[in-house]
Structure formats: structure tokens, C-alpha cells
Design a protein around this motif. Structure first.
Motif, PDB file in Angstrom:
ATOM      1  N   GLN A 100       0.863  -1.349   0.104  1.00  0.00           N
ATOM      2  CA  GLN A 100      -0.144   0.119   0.316  1.00  0.00           C
ATOM      3  C   GLN A 100       0.780   0.941  -0.296  1.00  0.00           C
ATOM      4  N   LYS A 123      -1.916  -0.354  -3.674  1.00  0.00           N
ATOM      5  CA  LYS A 123      -2.512   0.302  -4.285  1.00  0.00           C
ATOM      6  C   LYS A 123      -2.613   2.010  -3.376  1.00  0.00           C
ATOM      7  N   GLU A 149      -7.372   2.420 -11.542  1.00  0.00           N
ATOM      8  CA  GLU A 149      -8.909   1.784 -10.507  1.00  0.00           C
ATOM      9  C   GLU A 149      -7.176   1.106  -9.200  1.00  0.00           C
ATOM     10  N   HIS A 150      -5.804   1.508  -9.540  1.00  0.00           N
ATOM     11  CA  HIS A 150      -5.508   1.398  -7.896  1.00  0.00           C
ATOM     12  C   HIS A 150      -5.623   2.270  -7.489  1.00  0.00           C
ATOM     13  N   VAL A 152      -6.862   5.818  -4.970  1.00  0.00           N
ATOM     14  CA  VAL A 152      -8.467   6.035  -4.687  1.00  0.00           C
ATOM     15  C   VAL A 152      -7.609   7.705  -3.946  1.00  0.00           C
ATOM     16  N   TYR A 172      -8.804   0.896   3.873  1.00  0.00           N
ATOM     17  CA  TYR A 172      -6.972   1.088   3.545  1.00  0.00           C
ATOM     18  C   TYR A 172      -6.699   0.230   4.275  1.00  0.00           C
TER      19      TYR A 172
END
Length: 299
Positions: A100, A123, A149-150, A152, A172
Motif C-alpha cells: 500500500q 493500492k 483502479e489502483h 483511491v 485502507y
């Protein structure tokens, strides 16, 4: 004369735009200028930065190219080094299993879109003020057709809201190996917000997670540093309506971060990043001796 004219034009340009932070656009301009250089001469590369600059500013810079180039060149050394250093740090962690990425105060950061390895494996959560994010999302859609898409987006006003709840609500995962980037952020938020953010990172991230940020000494922030460059930096931030609020005392980075539970703490000075990146034609470029980078991990 040209400088005064630019300042007057800049004031009018920014008065016409509501929402996005001035600093975010200024940093994007520096990245765009550096990216226009030949590959062998540039310190960092961001092909998307130019999309976040007001066309009126680009038009003005084109009309006064020599003056604009000189101004940017003389004031961009540490900024482009910061972009490159943070990029390199992120890529190294990706190679070591990063899962992440959280970018606090994301501004017009484009790492999620230009670092290919992030698209494939990680992400990315972009946390920033709603006003800046709305404009950024519009631009990202213009460039790519849609939000990847990855990525946010997490809209948060650091001074008024708690980011943790919003971050969790967006998916998260506190158990994953995560990199937290705070580029050009902590000097602009309150000590309380800095402490809350670092505490969150230390308490809500998987083993091997890391944080990287840049900072000024406390003496720059409170105005006690009498060096001209220190006064100029502080006054510029005030003039932009984004005054400094937080700094770290000289020599106390390790003590400061260790209180939150961080380890492997590293302080990166201007001499360090100049030695790493400024060679050949860039050897004599100016860097700001007062801008430091800091990195640390959670074991």
C-alpha cells in the motif's frame, strides 16, 4: 520590472481559481520545467505535471522564457531532488514487497500514474484537501479518461477532520506493508496534526512499513534563524497564505521519531542529496541547505 509584472499577473490568475492550493501548482511547475530537459540533464521526470498548471501561467512563462527559466532554475534544486529521492525510495520498497502507498497532502503528486510498478502491485490512497482533490480528479480524468483502479482519493481537511476514519472507510488495510509519503506537508500543518499522523502510521501499519517526509528546522518555522535564506523561505510561505507551523529542532530528528516507535531513522541533508544527484551540468545548481529529508521504518 518583469518580476513585479509576474507577481501582479499571478495574483489575478490565482484570484480567478477557487479550491486548489497555490503551492501545489508551484511545485507542479517546477516538476514540469525539470521534465522538459534532456534525459541526461534532468534530476526528475514527471510527464503529467504540466497538466496541473494554469494555462495563463504557461502563456506568461512562454513570453518571458529567459526570466522564467532563470527563476525556476535558481529555486528548484532541492525540490527536484526531493521528487527524485522520494521516487527512488518508493521504488526500492516496491521491490521489497510494498502493498500500500498512502500519500498525505498529495497535492498534484503523480507517482500513482507514472511509476509503473505501483500500477501493477500497490493500492494508492491520496489524502488531501477536498478543494485540491476535486480539481486534480478532473485533470486525471482528462488525461486518462477515468480514475485508475489502483488509486483511491480520500478528501480530508487536516486542520478540521480526522483522516483515520476516512482512510479506513476507503479500504485502507492496517496489516499491510505500507509506505507513507508526506512531501511538502508537515511544515504547513500544526504540531498536533503532525503527532497524530505519525502516531497513526506507527500504530496502524504492517511490519516493514515506512514513512518519508521533508522538513525545515524549527528555527526556520519560528523565525529565529537569521540566515537570509531562512527569512526568505518563511516570508514567502506567509505571502502565499500558507505559513509554516511545524519544524524539528536541529539534531533532534532521531529522538523525535523514536518517541512514536520508529526505527532505522535516517536524516538526509542537502549535501547528501546533492552528492547523490547533482553531477555534470547540474553540479553547480543551488540547493536549499535548510531542507532536510527524513525516512524511518516500523519493525
Amino acid at each position: 520590472m518583469v518580476e513585479n509584472e509576474y507577481k501582479q499577473d499571478e495574483t489575478k490568475i490565482y484570484a480567478d481559481r477557487k479550491g486548489p492550493a497555490k503551492m501545489a501548482e508551484g511545485i507542479a511547475m517546477i516538476r514540469a520545467y525539470e521534465s522538459s530537459k534532456l534525459e541526461a540533464e534532468r534530476i526528475c521526470y514527471d510527464p503529467y505535471a504540466i497538466h496541473f498548471i494554469n494555462p495563463k501561467i504557461l502563456e506568461y512563462a512562454a513570453k518571458h522564457r529567459d526570466e522564467a527559466n532563470t527563476t525556476v532554475e535558481n529555486n528548484s534544486g532541492s525540490i527536484v531532488a526531493r521528487v527524485r529521492y522520494f521516487d527512488d525510495f518508493a521504488k526500492k520498497l516496491i521491490e521489497n514487497g510494498l502493498e500500500q502507498l498512502v500519500i498525505f497532502g498529495a497535492g498534484y503528486d503523480t507517482r500513482a500514474y507514472r511509476i509503473e510498478e505501483l500500477k501493477e502491485k500497490v493500492k494508492v490512497f491520496e489524502v488531501d484537501h477536498p478543494g485540491t482533490q476535486i480539481f486534480k480528479m478532473e485533470k486525471i480524468k482528462e488525461i486518462f479518461g477515468s480514475i485508475p483502479e489502483h488509486v483511491v482519493f480520500v478528501p480530508v481537511d487536516f486542520e478540521k477532520e480526522t483522516f483515520s476514519e476516512k482512510l479506513f472507510s476507503k479500504g485502507y488495510n492496517r496489516s499491510l506493508k505500507t509506505l507513507f509519503i508526506m512531501e511538502g506537508l508537515i511544515m504547513y500543518i500544526t504540531p498536533k496534526s503532525v503527532a497524530e499522523t505519525l502516531s497513526f502510521i506507527a500504530e496502524n501499519s504492517g511490519k516493514g512499513s515506512a514513512v518519508i517526509f521533508d522538513y525545515f528546522p524549527e528555527s526556520v518555522v519560528d523565525g529565529t534563524n537569521k540566515l537570509k535564506i531562512a527569512q526568505d523561505i518563511r516570508n514567502f510561505a506567509i505571502q502565499q497564505g500558507e505559513p509554516f507551523q511545524f519544524g524539528i529542532k536541529d539534531g533532534e530528528l532521531e529522538e523525535f521519531l523514536s518517541t512514536f516507535g520508529f526505527s532505522n531513522i535516517q536524516n538526509v541533508t542537502s549535501e547528501d542529496y546533492k552528492k547523490a544527484y547533482f553531477h555534470g551540468k547540474n553540479e553547480n545548481r543551488n540547493v536549499c541547505e535548510l531542507l532536510y529529508f527524513a525516512q524511518a521504518t516500523i519493525e
